[in-house]
Design an enzyme around this catalytic site. Structure first.
Site, PDB file in Angstrom:
ATOM      1  N   ASP A 122       7.228   4.865   4.005  1.00  0.00           N
ATOM      2  CA  ASP A 122       6.709   3.427   4.423  1.00  0.00           C
ATOM      3  C   ASP A 122       7.838   2.525   4.711  1.00  0.00           C
ATOM      4  O   ASP A 122       8.854   2.381   4.108  1.00  0.00           O
ATOM      5  CB  ASP A 122       5.974   2.912   2.955  1.00  0.00           C
ATOM      6  CG  ASP A 122       4.941   1.782   3.402  1.00  0.00           C
ATOM      7  OD1 ASP A 122       4.592   1.848   4.648  1.00  0.00           O
ATOM      8  OD2 ASP A 122       4.691   1.043   2.498  1.00  0.00           O
ATOM      9  N   HIS A 173       6.409 -10.488   7.849  1.00  0.00           N
ATOM     10  CA  HIS A 173       5.919  -9.945   6.514  1.00  0.00           C
ATOM     11  C   HIS A 173       7.376  -9.934   5.599  1.00  0.00           C
ATOM     12  O   HIS A 173       7.347 -10.567   4.369  1.00  0.00           O
ATOM     13  CB  HIS A 173       5.677  -8.556   6.433  1.00  0.00           C
ATOM     14  CG  HIS A 173       5.295  -7.811   5.172  1.00  0.00           C
ATOM     15  ND1 HIS A 173       4.442  -8.579   4.245  1.00  0.00           N
ATOM     16  CD2 HIS A 173       5.894  -6.892   4.487  1.00  0.00           C
ATOM     17  CE1 HIS A 173       4.697  -7.787   2.841  1.00  0.00           C
ATOM     18  NE2 HIS A 173       5.521  -6.806   3.077  1.00  0.00           N
ATOM     19  N   ARG A 194      12.870 -15.529  -2.823  1.00  0.00           N
ATOM     20  CA  ARG A 194      14.277 -15.982  -2.903  1.00  0.00           C
ATOM     21  C   ARG A 194      14.081 -17.275  -2.105  1.00  0.00           C
ATOM     22  O   ARG A 194      14.743 -17.574  -0.989  1.00  0.00           O
ATOM     23  CB  ARG A 194      15.296 -15.105  -2.197  1.00  0.00           C
ATOM     24  CG  ARG A 194      15.619 -13.809  -3.037  1.00  0.00           C
ATOM     25  CD  ARG A 194      16.556 -12.907  -2.168  1.00  0.00           C
ATOM     26  NE  ARG A 194      15.977 -12.569  -0.881  1.00  0.00           N
ATOM     27  CZ  ARG A 194      15.285 -11.743  -0.479  1.00  0.00           C
ATOM     28  NH1 ARG A 194      14.762 -10.857  -1.317  1.00  0.00           N
ATOM     29  NH2 ARG A 194      14.672 -11.733   0.644  1.00  0.00           N
ATOM     30  N   GLU A 208      -2.301  -3.952   1.340  1.00  0.00           N
ATOM     31  CA  GLU A 208      -1.225  -3.807   2.544  1.00  0.00           C
ATOM     32  C   GLU A 208      -1.706  -3.174   3.712  1.00  0.00           C
ATOM     33  O   GLU A 208      -2.092  -2.272   3.742  1.00  0.00           O
ATOM     34  CB  GLU A 208       0.160  -3.289   2.055  1.00  0.00           C
ATOM     35  CG  GLU A 208       0.945  -4.187   1.071  1.00  0.00           C
ATOM     36  CD  GLU A 208       2.482  -3.709   0.819  1.00  0.00           C
ATOM     37  OE1 GLU A 208       2.769  -2.584   1.325  1.00  0.00           O
ATOM     38  OE2 GLU A 208       3.175  -4.514   0.378  1.00  0.00           O
ATOM     39  N   GLU A 210      -1.662  -1.892   6.969  1.00  0.00           N
ATOM     40  CA  GLU A 210      -0.737  -1.212   7.879  1.00  0.00           C
ATOM     41  C   GLU A 210      -1.242  -0.051   8.799  1.00  0.00           C
ATOM     42  O   GLU A 210      -2.525   0.331   8.719  1.00  0.00           O
ATOM     43  CB  GLU A 210       0.136  -0.329   6.880  1.00  0.00           C
ATOM     44  CG  GLU A 210       0.736  -1.046   5.851  1.00  0.00           C
ATOM     45  CD  GLU A 210       1.838  -0.437   4.961  1.00  0.00           C
ATOM     46  OE1 GLU A 210       2.305   0.701   5.392  1.00  0.00           O
ATOM     47  OE2 GLU A 210       2.318  -1.081   3.849  1.00  0.00           O
ATOM     48  N   ASP A 261      -1.839   0.434   2.070  1.00  0.00           N
ATOM     49  CA  ASP A 261      -0.811   0.713   0.765  1.00  0.00           C
ATOM     50  C   ASP A 261      -0.888  -0.243  -0.499  1.00  0.00           C
ATOM     51  O   ASP A 261      -0.087  -0.945  -0.455  1.00  0.00           O
ATOM     52  CB  ASP A 261       0.792   0.527   1.428  1.00  0.00           C
ATOM     53  CG  ASP A 261       1.723   0.946   0.421  1.00  0.00           C
ATOM     54  OD1 ASP A 261       1.583   2.265  -0.048  1.00  0.00           O
ATOM     55  OD2 ASP A 261       2.888   0.591   0.546  1.00  0.00           O
ATOM     56  N   ARG A 282       1.989  -5.822  -7.580  1.00  0.00           N
ATOM     57  CA  ARG A 282       3.331  -6.403  -7.374  1.00  0.00           C
ATOM     58  C   ARG A 282       4.079  -6.835  -8.992  1.00  0.00           C
ATOM     59  O   ARG A 282       5.286  -7.059  -8.549  1.00  0.00           O
ATOM     60  CB  ARG A 282       2.780  -7.981  -6.831  1.00  0.00           C
ATOM     61  CG  ARG A 282       2.098  -7.974  -5.737  1.00  0.00           C
ATOM     62  CD  ARG A 282       2.859  -7.403  -4.525  1.00  0.00           C
ATOM     63  NE  ARG A 282       2.229  -7.456  -3.264  1.00  0.00           N
ATOM     64  CZ  ARG A 282       2.493  -7.099  -2.081  1.00  0.00           C
ATOM     65  NH1 ARG A 282       3.769  -6.208  -2.172  1.00  0.00           N
ATOM     66  NH2 ARG A 282       1.852  -6.726  -1.020  1.00  0.00           N
ATOM     67  N   GLN A 328       5.837  -3.593  -9.618  1.00  0.00           N
ATOM     68  CA  GLN A 328       7.007  -3.420  -8.703  1.00  0.00           C
ATOM     69  C   GLN A 328       8.082  -4.426  -8.762  1.00  0.00           C
ATOM     70  O   GLN A 328       9.322  -3.988  -8.806  1.00  0.00           O
ATOM     71  CB  GLN A 328       6.232  -3.750  -7.218  1.00  0.00           C
ATOM     72  CG  GLN A 328       7.178  -3.310  -6.090  1.00  0.00           C
ATOM     73  CD  GLN A 328       6.710  -3.805  -4.821  1.00  0.00           C
ATOM     74  OE1 GLN A 328       5.390  -4.104  -4.618  1.00  0.00           O
ATOM     75  NE2 GLN A 328       7.289  -3.958  -3.604  1.00  0.00           N
ATOM     76  N   TYR A 372      11.850  -2.359  -9.362  1.00  0.00           N
ATOM     77  CA  TYR A 372      12.101  -2.160  -7.923  1.00  0.00           C
ATOM     78  C   TYR A 372      14.058  -2.232  -8.068  1.00  0.00           C
ATOM     79  O   TYR A 372      14.356  -1.584  -7.036  1.00  0.00           O
ATOM     80  CB  TYR A 372      11.626  -2.704  -7.132  1.00  0.00           C
ATOM     81  CG  TYR A 372      12.230  -4.033  -6.712  1.00  0.00           C
ATOM     82  CD1 TYR A 372      11.954  -5.200  -7.411  1.00  0.00           C
ATOM     83  CD2 TYR A 372      12.958  -4.205  -5.455  1.00  0.00           C
ATOM     84  CE1 TYR A 372      12.514  -6.354  -6.921  1.00  0.00           C
ATOM     85  CE2 TYR A 372      13.542  -5.457  -5.068  1.00  0.00           C
ATOM     86  CZ  TYR A 372      13.090  -6.520  -5.855  1.00  0.00           C
ATOM     87  OH  TYR A 372      13.600  -7.827  -5.650  1.00  0.00           O
ATOM     88  N   LYS A 417       3.647   1.495  -6.387  1.00  0.00           N
ATOM     89  CA  LYS A 417       2.923   1.735  -5.257  1.00  0.00           C
ATOM     90  C   LYS A 417       2.379   3.171  -5.244  1.00  0.00           C
ATOM     91  O   LYS A 417       1.390   3.343  -4.497  1.00  0.00           O
ATOM     92  CB  LYS A 417       4.176   1.930  -4.145  1.00  0.00           C
ATOM     93  CG  LYS A 417       4.910   0.909  -3.674  1.00  0.00           C
ATOM     94  CD  LYS A 417       3.835  -0.159  -2.763  1.00  0.00           C
ATOM     95  CE  LYS A 417       4.834  -1.176  -2.371  1.00  0.00           C
ATOM     96  NZ  LYS A 417       4.241  -1.883  -1.012  1.00  0.00           N
ATOM     97  N   THR A 476      -2.510   5.375  -2.122  1.00  0.00           N
ATOM     98  CA  THR A 476      -2.391   5.114  -0.787  1.00  0.00           C
ATOM     99  C   THR A 476      -3.662   5.570   0.129  1.00  0.00           C
ATOM    100  O   THR A 476      -3.488   6.798   0.183  1.00  0.00           O
ATOM    101  CB  THR A 476      -0.823   5.478   0.037  1.00  0.00           C
ATOM    102  OG1 THR A 476       0.218   5.155  -0.794  1.00  0.00           O
ATOM    103  CG2 THR A 476      -0.806   4.806   1.229  1.00  0.00           C
ATOM    104  N   THR A 490       3.682  -3.605   5.755  1.00  0.00           N
ATOM    105  CA  THR A 490       2.554  -4.480   5.997  1.00  0.00           C
ATOM    106  C   THR A 490       2.669  -5.226   7.391  1.00  0.00           C
ATOM    107  O   THR A 490       3.695  -5.670   7.425  1.00  0.00           O
ATOM    108  CB  THR A 490       2.662  -5.576   4.822  1.00  0.00           C
ATOM    109  OG1 THR A 490       2.778  -5.015   3.696  1.00  0.00           O
ATOM    110  CG2 THR A 490       1.568  -6.764   5.056  1.00  0.00           C
ATOM    111  N   GLU A 508       0.890 -12.787   0.570  1.00  0.00           N
ATOM    112  CA  GLU A 508       1.359 -13.741   1.655  1.00  0.00           C
ATOM    113  C   GLU A 508       0.067 -14.829   1.843  1.00  0.00           C
ATOM    114  O   GLU A 508       0.243 -15.872   2.047  1.00  0.00           O
ATOM    115  CB  GLU A 508       1.516 -12.865   2.716  1.00  0.00           C
ATOM    116  CG  GLU A 508       2.795 -12.153   2.934  1.00  0.00           C
ATOM    117  CD  GLU A 508       2.860 -11.292   4.166  1.00  0.00           C
ATOM    118  OE1 GLU A 508       2.580 -10.164   3.884  1.00  0.00           O
ATOM    119  OE2 GLU A 508       3.580 -11.762   5.310  1.00  0.00           O
TER     120      GLU A 508
END
Lengths: 407, 407
Positions: free
Chosen positions: B122, B129, B138, B194, B196, B228, B232, B235, B239, B248, B252, B339, B353
């Site tokens: 992926d 995105h 951030r 997601e 895709e 996907d 969150r 993850q 991660y 994830k 899928t 995404t 988002e």
């Protein structure tokens, strides 16, 4: 199994003091896939440095398979009865006469990838390795990430580039920061080895269900020695935020012989204490630490003895974690420990640790020095466990030579 | 291909204005795998909401396969001749009489995963995105990581949990930070979609060789719509530093029909400009942007239209990057865009988002609101391209319903 006298005699040279690194103790009944000129792949049993054609030995055509997967999918009761059958066949009256002609010298056969790899997961389960890398890359910070003591951290690697021992490893190219800080595409200058053990799943699980650590032996057939070759410079530029990708996916080498878990019952030991105690779904209910020691050789020089038994997160915990979200297992799944490093001198499982990020190159016996791997270098990682009688049991080896990659 | 009159008539209802989301334009000759009661899996061609048994239509038993892989491995010349044969068969004299009885209603068959997935990668190739996620996580820093404009960043996902559209998605459990900051094991509270597109590799490559972007159509057979699913909260704790794993790997979903690249020749568009210019091994030599728009529905409400054509890194660049270290391709490899989010309102491809990390829940037409997915929610992502004559061409859909997962 116990080794019949005729076989012990036959193998005396191969399993004695000057044993070859690729020899496998016949008591393990390790299995793999081989071929000879003019005949297709088939399943073999490793007996010292001899290979026994399983289908021929058992006079059972069902074992003339090109990978271990069909056999692995059968499950633990089948695995056990198969070990019984092989053992009986080797120890039966007249076996010396019947079986000896079926033994092939390992140098006379070609060894293949023993399994069709489904998914490949690599963990990061050595406390010492994770701490060392944290110290190297974040000298002023906390070496361990906040999640490390809560879970066996891992990621998916590329199943399609898992290769059998002996496959040459082409130095990968990738995006690197040049000396002026500019990004360029070139050959990795920081190619490393990672000494690991991989676990081979035989019996799959249903999507949406969890597999507990207690069910480890119901799913896992056995283990291989594994070298997770790593291009540190490619990895360091690519890995934020989605993790290692091309810095690893060029090659992962495994030993040709899968050592059945069932042959290591006597080698089971408790894992080290864990603080904080793991969450309940990761609790250990049995001892799945294994008294196995690796030996890493670089161009013939022994550079390290990484211990599997020192692993903070034991393989039953890896399995429970990997399926804790309901992810299904499939026959042929391979999951590896991550670099095995011990707390003592001489137990580090990667060059980046052994040379402390290249600052203290290794002195080799030919007078040369190594910060990272050079073209032509050969890395051999072998594994040994201890038999119930205290004698060493060779578990085989994974080897690979680095070759230059043209532009 | 052009659609013969008899077929157009047959499909009028399915492809008209009130078309079903899972309809596939017959001009695409998309292929998948289906079964009917009492008979094994076999290859089918999607014609609107009808399924044509390929082996029966061509009177050729070679197509009675349980996955598309053997056909995909044959390569582009074979793919093209196969499309010709199907087209001729549908347009031949007497086809209406001969073929009509072979058309099955899609509701009367079971659709299966069209390919045996080898490796699943992926990517993270949408500038919008990646920028949105950077801003959310951030807020005071640079939204894009330093590597992002140099390479299509990607990672390996779990091939074994790629499932066909319609498979229920059990809410995953995982390690989460509780409200008091303590780590606990519980059901994800931030389950996301997601939107895709995935690319399906037919022809593999040799280990140690690179595949250039120019060779894209020599290796890639076609594309699927892909969701996907992402937890969150799982993850975000797991991660660092090895990337997404259990957040994830629980599922899928892909659409059941693979749309051949060859049917989208007219839909090729340039990708957006890239600054800095990509390194030479990632240079674009052809237009591999594709004029495809997704539509995301949550419980029937349209919530977004993510554009494939806006993708910063085009799929030829993903392929070149993925093999730039010498990693081999295999038949059945699946790689996805990441995404898809566009720059405009209504083009965001994930709930994180669309709701800005849950701060601005979506208002649904039933009066409820959604920050993230709830049990029972159904997500359907469909794709459309534009035909040479300007008419829309439906490319099928991927759908899945979230179901609760007991402790």
């Amino acid at each position: 199994m116990s080794v019949p006298a005729w076989l012990e005699e036959e193998l005396a040279e191969a399993t004695g003091a000057g044993r070859r690194l690729d020899a496998v103790d016949p008591r393990l009944l390790a299995m793999g896939v081989f071929s000879t000129d003019g005949r297709g792949k088939r399943i073999g049993v490793a007996l010292g440095t001899k290979v026994l054609d399983l289908a021929a030995a058992l006079e059972d055509g069902r074992f003339a398979e090109a990978s271990l997967n069909p056999l692995l999918a059968e499950g633990p009761a089948f695995w056990e009865s198969l070990r019984q059958r092989i053992s009986e066949r080797l120890g039966a009256k007249g076996a010396a006469r019947r079986i000896r002609p079926l033994l092939l010298d390992v140098d006379a056969v070609q060894l293949h990838l023993p399994i069709d790899v489904a998914d490949y997961v690599d963990f990061y389960c050595s406390l010492e390795h994770a701490t060392n890398l944290g110290r190297i890359f974040r000298p002023d910070g906390e070496p361990l990430q906040p999640n490390w003591r809560f879970m066996p951290v891992g990621y998916h690697g590329r199943a399609g580039t898992v290769v059998v021992s002996g496959t040459p490893v082409k130095r990968p190219w990738g995006q690197l920061r040049g000396p002026d800080g500019r990004v360029e595409f070139g050959p990795s200058a920081r190619l490393d080895l990672e000494a690991e053990v991989g676990f081979v799943v035989g019996v799959g699980s249903e999507l949406g269900s969890r597999v507990s650590g207690q069910a480890f032996a119901d799913h896992v057939f056995g283990l291989v020695v594994l070298n997770d070759w790593s291009a540190r410079d490619i990895q360091s530029f690519e890995y934020v935020p989605l993790g290692p990708f091309l810095g690893k996916s060029f090659a992962t080498s495994i030993s040709p012989w899968v050592v059945p878990l069932a042959s290591l019952e006597h080698a089971r030991i408790p894992g080290p204490p864990q603080a904080p105690p793991p969450l309940s779904h990761l609790e250990r209910s049995e001892d799945w630490g294994l008294a196995v020691t690796l030996e890493v050789r670089l161009n013939g020089d022994v550079v390290s003895h990484p211990p599997l038994g020192a692993l903070y997160w034991t393989p039953d915990q890896m399995l429970a974690h990997m399926t804790s979200n309901g992810a299904a297992l499939r026959c042929g799944d391979l999951f590896a420990t991550g670099t095995l490093s011990g707390a003592r001198d001489g137990e580090l499982g990667s060059l980046i640790e052994l040379t402390w990020n290249g600052e203290r190159p290794l002195a080799l016996s030919d007078g040369s020095r190594r910060a990272f791997l050079e073209d032509g270098d050969e890395v051999t990682i072998s594994a040994t466990t201890v038999a119930p009688d205290g004698s060493p049991m060779a578990m085989g080896a994974v080897t690979g030579r680095v070759v230059a990659s043209p532009p």
